[in-house]
Scaffold this motif. Structure first.
Motif, PDB file in Angstrom:
ATOM      1  N   MET A   1       1.058  -0.984  -0.114  1.00 14.54           N
ATOM      2  CA  MET A   1       0.041  -0.072  -0.116  1.00 14.54           C
ATOM      3  C   MET A   1       1.034   1.057   0.018  1.00 14.54           C
ATOM      4  O   MET A   1       1.880   1.288   0.717  1.00 14.54           O
ATOM      5  CB  MET A   1      -0.857   0.004   1.184  1.00 14.54           C
ATOM      6  N   SER A   2       0.577   2.371  -0.711  1.00 16.14           N
ATOM      7  CA  SER A   2       1.507   3.295  -1.037  1.00 16.14           C
ATOM      8  C   SER A   2       1.060   4.492   0.128  1.00 16.14           C
ATOM      9  O   SER A   2      -0.185   4.391   0.735  1.00 16.14           O
ATOM     10  CB  SER A   2       1.389   3.904  -2.286  1.00 16.14           C
ATOM     11  N   ASN A   3       1.977   5.404   0.071  1.00 20.61           N
ATOM     12  CA  ASN A   3       1.633   6.508   0.820  1.00 20.61           C
ATOM     13  C   ASN A   3       0.416   7.230   0.548  1.00 20.61           C
ATOM     14  O   ASN A   3      -0.180   7.716   1.493  1.00 20.61           O
ATOM     15  CB  ASN A   3       2.662   7.729   0.902  1.00 20.61           C
ATOM     16  N   GLU A   4       0.279   7.409  -0.837  1.00 22.92           N
ATOM     17  CA  GLU A   4      -0.952   8.120  -1.266  1.00 22.92           C
ATOM     18  C   GLU A   4      -2.158   7.449  -0.632  1.00 22.92           C
ATOM     19  O   GLU A   4      -3.198   8.078  -0.194  1.00 22.92           O
ATOM     20  CB  GLU A   4      -0.811   8.051  -2.920  1.00 22.92           C
ATOM     21  N   SER A   5      -2.331   6.118  -0.747  1.00 22.85           N
ATOM     22  CA  SER A   5      -3.470   5.577  -0.621  1.00 22.85           C
ATOM     23  C   SER A   5      -3.700   5.659   0.989  1.00 22.85           C
ATOM     24  O   SER A   5      -4.769   5.726   1.378  1.00 22.85           O
ATOM     25  CB  SER A   5      -3.586   3.917  -1.013  1.00 22.85           C
ATOM     26  N   LEU A   6      -2.585   5.592   1.642  1.00 18.63           N
ATOM     27  CA  LEU A   6      -2.739   5.533   3.257  1.00 18.63           C
ATOM     28  C   LEU A   6      -3.320   6.943   3.588  1.00 18.63           C
ATOM     29  O   LEU A   6      -4.136   7.068   4.674  1.00 18.63           O
ATOM     30  CB  LEU A   6      -1.321   5.336   3.829  1.00 18.63           C
ATOM     31  N   GLU A   7      -2.633   7.907   2.928  1.00 16.46           N
ATOM     32  CA  GLU A   7      -3.163   9.312   3.081  1.00 16.46           C
ATOM     33  C   GLU A   7      -4.493   9.507   2.770  1.00 16.46           C
ATOM     34  O   GLU A   7      -5.441  10.123   3.490  1.00 16.46           O
ATOM     35  CB  GLU A   7      -2.665  10.487   2.286  1.00 16.46           C
ATOM     36  N   ARG A   8      -5.306   9.032   1.545  1.00 14.99           N
ATOM     37  CA  ARG A   8      -6.555   9.023   1.150  1.00 14.99           C
ATOM     38  C   ARG A   8      -7.430   8.242   2.330  1.00 14.99           C
ATOM     39  O   ARG A   8      -8.403   8.888   2.558  1.00 14.99           O
ATOM     40  CB  ARG A   8      -6.490   8.148   0.001  1.00 14.99           C
ATOM     41  N   ILE A   9      -7.027   7.036   2.815  1.00 13.09           N
ATOM     42  CA  ILE A   9      -7.642   6.370   3.740  1.00 13.09           C
ATOM     43  C   ILE A   9      -7.834   7.100   5.025  1.00 13.09           C
ATOM     44  O   ILE A   9      -8.934   7.332   5.498  1.00 13.09           O
ATOM     45  CB  ILE A   9      -7.195   4.889   4.163  1.00 13.09           C
ATOM     46  N   ALA A  10      -6.727   8.001   5.293  1.00 12.65           N
ATOM     47  CA  ALA A  10      -6.727   8.773   6.790  1.00 12.65           C
ATOM     48  C   ALA A  10      -7.707   9.770   6.607  1.00 12.65           C
ATOM     49  O   ALA A  10      -7.922  10.529   7.550  1.00 12.65           O
ATOM     50  CB  ALA A  10      -5.205   9.128   7.163  1.00 12.65           C
ATOM     51  N   ARG A  11      -7.686  10.597   5.203  1.00 14.79           N
ATOM     52  CA  ARG A  11      -8.475  11.872   5.193  1.00 14.79           C
ATOM     53  C   ARG A  11      -9.945  11.541   4.865  1.00 14.79           C
ATOM     54  O   ARG A  11     -10.744  12.473   5.215  1.00 14.79           O
ATOM     55  CB  ARG A  11      -8.002  12.460   3.853  1.00 14.79           C
ATOM     56  N   ASN A  12     -10.383  10.373   4.453  1.00 11.46           N
ATOM     57  CA  ASN A  12     -11.703  10.065   4.183  1.00 11.46           C
ATOM     58  C   ASN A  12     -12.183   8.851   4.885  1.00 11.46           C
ATOM     59  O   ASN A  12     -11.895   7.671   4.557  1.00 11.46           O
ATOM     60  CB  ASN A  12     -11.870   9.926   2.657  1.00 11.46           C
ATOM     61  N   LYS A  13     -13.184   8.988   5.622  1.00  9.63           N
ATOM     62  CA  LYS A  13     -13.842   8.029   6.347  1.00  9.63           C
ATOM     63  C   LYS A  13     -14.506   6.931   5.643  1.00  9.63           C
ATOM     64  O   LYS A  13     -14.497   5.632   5.792  1.00  9.63           O
ATOM     65  CB  LYS A  13     -14.864   8.432   7.478  1.00  9.63           C
ATOM     66  N   ASN A  14     -15.115   7.262   4.520  1.00 10.37           N
ATOM     67  CA  ASN A  14     -15.722   6.190   3.624  1.00 10.37           C
ATOM     68  C   ASN A  14     -14.612   5.560   2.973  1.00 10.37           C
ATOM     69  O   ASN A  14     -14.746   4.222   2.737  1.00 10.37           O
ATOM     70  CB  ASN A  14     -16.648   6.916   2.651  1.00 10.37           C
ATOM     71  N   VAL A  15     -13.612   6.120   2.341  1.00  6.94           N
ATOM     72  CA  VAL A  15     -12.507   5.273   1.793  1.00  6.94           C
ATOM     73  C   VAL A  15     -12.040   4.199   2.840  1.00  6.94           C
ATOM     74  O   VAL A  15     -11.593   3.247   2.385  1.00  6.94           O
ATOM     75  CB  VAL A  15     -11.515   6.262   1.351  1.00  6.94           C
TER      76      VAL A  15
END
Length: 106
Positions: A1-15
């Motif tokens: 899992m990349s940093n981008e996807s971790l950041e996306r997950i951290a920013r968006n509850k639905n993700v």
């Protein structure tokens, strides 16, 4: 899992929910433990950083007080450095090569 996807997950509850649905309960608990450990480590690092900063501030305050008591200022401690001349340094000439004479005799 990349940093981008971790950041996306951290920013968006639905993700985050969508990503969590792909994991088993065991994996989610393990992930929760890992994240808790990372959070604890980051908090400890931040506490240490703040402590170091506080110690520096304390030392600076002590130094300023000592300087004030001695009647000194920062200008008294720092001597002005000579300014460097700008531009190219002079060319070094090799005296053995000097000016070569041309033989015009043919």
């Amino acid at each position: 899992m990349s940093n981008e996807s971790l950041e996306r997950i951290a920013r968006n509850k639905n993700v985050a929910r969508a990503a969590a649905r792909q994991l088993s309960m065991e994996q989610l608990h393990k992930l929760s433990e890992v994240v808790a450990e990372v959070i604890d480590q980051k908090e400890e690092e931040e506490r240490k950083r703040q402590q170091v900063e506080a110690e520096k501030e304390q030392k600076l305050a002590e130094i300023r007080a000592a300087m004030n008591d001695a009647g000194l200022s920062v200008d008294d401690l720092v001597s002005e450095q000579p300014r460097r001349r700008r531009g190219r340094p002079p060319k070094e000439s090799d005296s053995s090569d000097g000016h070569k004479s041309k033989d015009n005799n043919g």
